[in-house]
Structure formats: structure tokens, C-alpha cells
Design a protein around this motif. Structure first.
Motif, PDB file in Angstrom:
ATOM      1  N   MET A   1       0.880  -1.329  -0.076  1.00 36.35           N
ATOM      2  CA  MET A   1      -0.098   0.004  -0.042  1.00 36.35           C
ATOM      3  C   MET A   1       0.919   1.173   0.075  1.00 36.35           C
ATOM      4  N   SER A   2       0.803   1.965  -0.817  1.00 37.14           N
ATOM      5  CA  SER A   2       1.535   3.335  -1.043  1.00 37.14           C
ATOM      6  C   SER A   2       0.959   4.286  -2.023  1.00 37.14           C
ATOM      7  N   PHE A   3       1.129   5.502  -1.906  1.00 34.34           N
ATOM      8  CA  PHE A   3       0.523   6.548  -2.652  1.00 34.34           C
ATOM      9  C   PHE A   3       0.945   6.303  -4.485  1.00 34.34           C
ATOM     10  N   THR A   4       2.074   5.843  -4.430  1.00 37.78           N
ATOM     11  CA  THR A   4       2.536   5.513  -5.813  1.00 37.78           C
ATOM     12  C   THR A   4       2.481   4.417  -6.591  1.00 37.78           C
ATOM     13  N   ASP A   5       2.205   3.125  -5.709  1.00 35.97           N
ATOM     14  CA  ASP A   5       2.485   1.780  -6.373  1.00 35.97           C
ATOM     15  C   ASP A   5       1.214   1.261  -7.175  1.00 35.97           C
ATOM     16  N   GLY A   6       0.061   2.230  -6.984  1.00 31.40           N
ATOM     17  CA  GLY A   6      -1.163   1.802  -7.731  1.00 31.40           C
ATOM     18  C   GLY A   6      -1.789   0.384  -7.290  1.00 31.40           C
ATOM     19  N   LYS A   7      -1.348  -0.150  -6.310  1.00 25.83           N
ATOM     20  CA  LYS A   7      -1.733  -1.686  -5.942  1.00 25.83           C
ATOM     21  C   LYS A   7      -3.120  -1.459  -5.151  1.00 25.83           C
ATOM     22  N   GLY A  35     -17.713   8.809  -3.612  1.00 24.07           N
ATOM     23  CA  GLY A  35     -17.976   9.313  -2.243  1.00 24.07           C
ATOM     24  C   GLY A  35     -18.193   8.317  -1.043  1.00 24.07           C
ATOM     25  N   HIS A  36     -18.275   7.070  -1.861  1.00 18.29           N
ATOM     26  CA  HIS A  36     -18.427   5.723  -0.803  1.00 18.29           C
ATOM     27  C   HIS A  36     -17.363   5.835   0.282  1.00 18.29           C
ATOM     28  N   LYS A  37     -18.030   5.757   1.695  1.00 23.46           N
ATOM     29  CA  LYS A  37     -17.369   5.621   2.633  1.00 23.46           C
ATOM     30  C   LYS A  37     -16.695   4.426   2.985  1.00 23.46           C
ATOM     31  N   PHE A  38     -15.414   4.095   2.985  1.00 25.64           N
ATOM     32  CA  PHE A  38     -15.021   2.935   3.174  1.00 25.64           C
ATOM     33  C   PHE A  38     -15.085   2.104   4.415  1.00 25.64           C
ATOM     34  N   GLU A  39     -15.331   0.800   4.212  1.00 27.45           N
ATOM     35  CA  GLU A  39     -15.682  -0.003   5.321  1.00 27.45           C
ATOM     36  C   GLU A  39     -14.413  -1.091   5.554  1.00 27.45           C
ATOM     37  N   PRO A  40     -14.281  -1.551   6.467  1.00 29.78           N
ATOM     38  CA  PRO A  40     -13.264  -2.800   6.688  1.00 29.78           C
ATOM     39  C   PRO A  40     -13.456  -3.901   5.810  1.00 29.78           C
ATOM     40  N   GLY A  41     -12.627  -4.313   5.252  1.00 29.00           N
ATOM     41  CA  GLY A  41     -12.464  -5.363   3.994  1.00 29.00           C
ATOM     42  C   GLY A  41     -12.917  -4.691   2.508  1.00 29.00           C
ATOM     43  N   ASP A  42     -13.288  -3.441   2.492  1.00 31.37           N
ATOM     44  CA  ASP A  42     -13.333  -2.901   1.269  1.00 31.37           C
ATOM     45  C   ASP A  42     -12.026  -2.790   0.354  1.00 31.37           C
ATOM     46  N   VAL A  43     -12.112  -3.130  -0.856  1.00 31.67           N
ATOM     47  CA  VAL A  43     -10.629  -2.944  -2.121  1.00 31.67           C
ATOM     48  C   VAL A  43     -10.614  -1.564  -1.949  1.00 31.67           C
ATOM     49  N   VAL A  44      -9.580  -0.870  -1.851  1.00 31.72           N
ATOM     50  CA  VAL A  44      -9.266   0.753  -2.174  1.00 31.72           C
ATOM     51  C   VAL A  44      -8.184   0.563  -2.771  1.00 31.72           C
ATOM     52  N   ARG A  45      -7.836   1.878  -3.575  1.00 30.43           N
ATOM     53  CA  ARG A  45      -6.524   1.891  -4.453  1.00 30.43           C
ATOM     54  C   ARG A  45      -6.560   3.432  -4.636  1.00 30.43           C
ATOM     55  N   TRP A  46      -5.072   3.644  -4.611  1.00 36.27           N
ATOM     56  CA  TRP A  46      -4.639   5.192  -4.732  1.00 36.27           C
ATOM     57  C   TRP A  46      -4.251   5.130  -6.238  1.00 36.27           C
ATOM     58  N   ASN A  50      -0.467  12.936  -9.776  1.00 34.27           N
ATOM     59  CA  ASN A  50       0.302  14.241  -9.490  1.00 34.27           C
ATOM     60  C   ASN A  50       1.166  14.502 -10.892  1.00 34.27           C
ATOM     61  N   ASP A  51       1.136  13.465 -11.735  1.00 37.65           N
ATOM     62  CA  ASP A  51       2.228  13.569 -13.045  1.00 37.65           C
ATOM     63  C   ASP A  51       1.070  14.018 -14.148  1.00 37.65           C
ATOM     64  N   VAL A  52      -0.024  14.162 -13.875  1.00 39.31           N
ATOM     65  CA  VAL A  52      -1.037  14.855 -14.807  1.00 39.31           C
ATOM     66  C   VAL A  52      -1.657  16.208 -14.667  1.00 39.31           C
ATOM     67  N   SER A  53      -1.283  17.239 -15.540  1.00 35.82           N
ATOM     68  CA  SER A  53      -1.639  18.502 -15.417  1.00 35.82           C
ATOM     69  C   SER A  53      -3.164  18.580 -15.160  1.00 35.82           C
ATOM     70  N   GLY A  54      -3.900  19.260 -14.318  1.00 36.55           N
ATOM     71  CA  GLY A  54      -5.269  19.400 -14.160  1.00 36.55           C
ATOM     72  C   GLY A  54      -5.814  18.503 -13.292  1.00 36.55           C
ATOM     73  N   ALA A  55      -5.030  17.421 -13.204  1.00 33.47           N
ATOM     74  CA  ALA A  55      -5.759  16.286 -12.252  1.00 33.47           C
ATOM     75  C   ALA A  55      -4.704  16.102 -11.157  1.00 33.47           C
ATOM     76  N   GLY A  56      -4.729  17.065 -10.171  1.00 31.15           N
ATOM     77  CA  GLY A  56      -3.818  16.752  -9.240  1.00 31.15           C
ATOM     78  C   GLY A  56      -4.289  16.187  -7.987  1.00 31.15           C
ATOM     79  N   GLY A  57      -3.372  15.532  -7.177  1.00 33.57           N
ATOM     80  CA  GLY A  57      -4.204  14.897  -6.141  1.00 33.57           C
ATOM     81  C   GLY A  57      -3.649  13.428  -6.334  1.00 33.57           C
ATOM     82  N   ILE A  58      -3.927  12.558  -5.400  1.00 27.66           N
ATOM     83  CA  ILE A  58      -4.025  10.923  -5.335  1.00 27.66           C
ATOM     84  C   ILE A  58      -5.084  10.460  -4.892  1.00 27.66           C
ATOM     85  N   PRO A  59      -6.167  10.309  -5.886  1.00 27.47           N
ATOM     86  CA  PRO A  59      -7.450   9.980  -5.397  1.00 27.47           C
ATOM     87  C   PRO A  59      -7.562   8.694  -4.958  1.00 27.47           C
ATOM     88  N   LEU A  60      -8.131   8.239  -3.961  1.00 30.50           N
ATOM     89  CA  LEU A  60      -8.414   6.983  -3.534  1.00 30.50           C
ATOM     90  C   LEU A  60      -9.581   6.491  -4.343  1.00 30.50           C
TER      91      LEU A  60
END
Ligand SMILES: [Zn+2]
Length: 111
Positions: A1-7, A35-46, A50-60
Motif C-alpha cells: 500500500m502506497s501513494f504511488t504503487d497503484g496496488k 463518495g463511498h465511505k470505506f468500510e473494513p474489508g473494502d478494496v481500495v486503491r490510490w 500528480n504527474d497529470v496536469s489539471g488532475a492533481g491529487g492522488i484519489p482513493l
């Protein structure tokens, strides 16, 4: 789990109750697209954008909203455009609630 590994990772109870984006109790541990609020057991990904102009942030993203980076970036861009355009008042009201109106106004002046 990291901001950049995409896993994907499985949300834990600690993550669901922890601080995210400066808010306590997992309030903002949510999918950036639906807007789904994550619950334990949900699969989540970052999705690193940040490398794309106009799409800043690292969305979950939730499992349901996950997809190719290009699609996620486009949805983020559309969201920003809607908030800055059609929903400007709500963006301002939320910013005011968070006490960051002055920062937004300074950003506008510097464009
Ligand atoms: Zn979602």
C-alpha cells in the motif's frame, strides 16, 4: 500500500477510523469519485495523478469506480470543472466551513 504503487489494498478497521485529509474518525476515507465511505474489508486503491496536469491529487478509488488511469483522470477533471463551475457555491460554502476561503481567494487573484 502506497501513494504511488497503484496496488489495491484491503481497508482495515484502523484505517476506517483513522485521520484522513486532516479529519478524524475516517470521515474522509472515501472514494474520490462516488463518495463511498470505506468500510473494513473494502478494496481500495490510490491512483497516482500528480504527474497529470489539471488532475492533481492522488484519489482513493473504490473497487466499483476503479478503472484505467485515463478514465479516473477524466472523472477528476470533470469533478473539478463542475465544482468550479456549476457547483461553485457549494465549493465556496464547504471551503468557508473549513476556514480556507481566504486561501481560495488568494489563489483566484494569483491566476
Ligand atoms: Zn467509488
Amino acid at each position: 500500500m502506497s501513494f504511488t504503487d497503484g496496488k489495491p489494498f484491503t481497508a482495515t478497521e484502523a484505517q476506517c477510523k483513522g485521520p484522513w485529509l486532516g479529519r478524524p474518525n475516517g470521515e474522509l476515507f472515501r472514494c474520490f469519485l462516488c463518495g463511498h465511505k470505506f468500510e473494513p474489508g473494502d478494496v481500495v486503491r490510490w491512483q497516482y495523478t500528480n504527474d497529470v496536469s489539471g488532475a492533481g491529487g492522488i484519489p482513493l478509488v473504490c473497487e466499483k469506480c476503479d478503472g484505467p488511469k485515463e478514465v479516473i483522470v477524466e472523472e477528476m477533471r470533470e469533478g473539478y470543472a463542475a465544482v468550479r463551475g456549476r457547483y461553485w457555491y457549494f465549493a465556496r460554502a464547504l471551503a468557508n466551513e473549513a476556514g480556507i476561503v481566504a486561501a481560495l481567494e488568494a489563489e483566484e487573484r494569483n491566476r
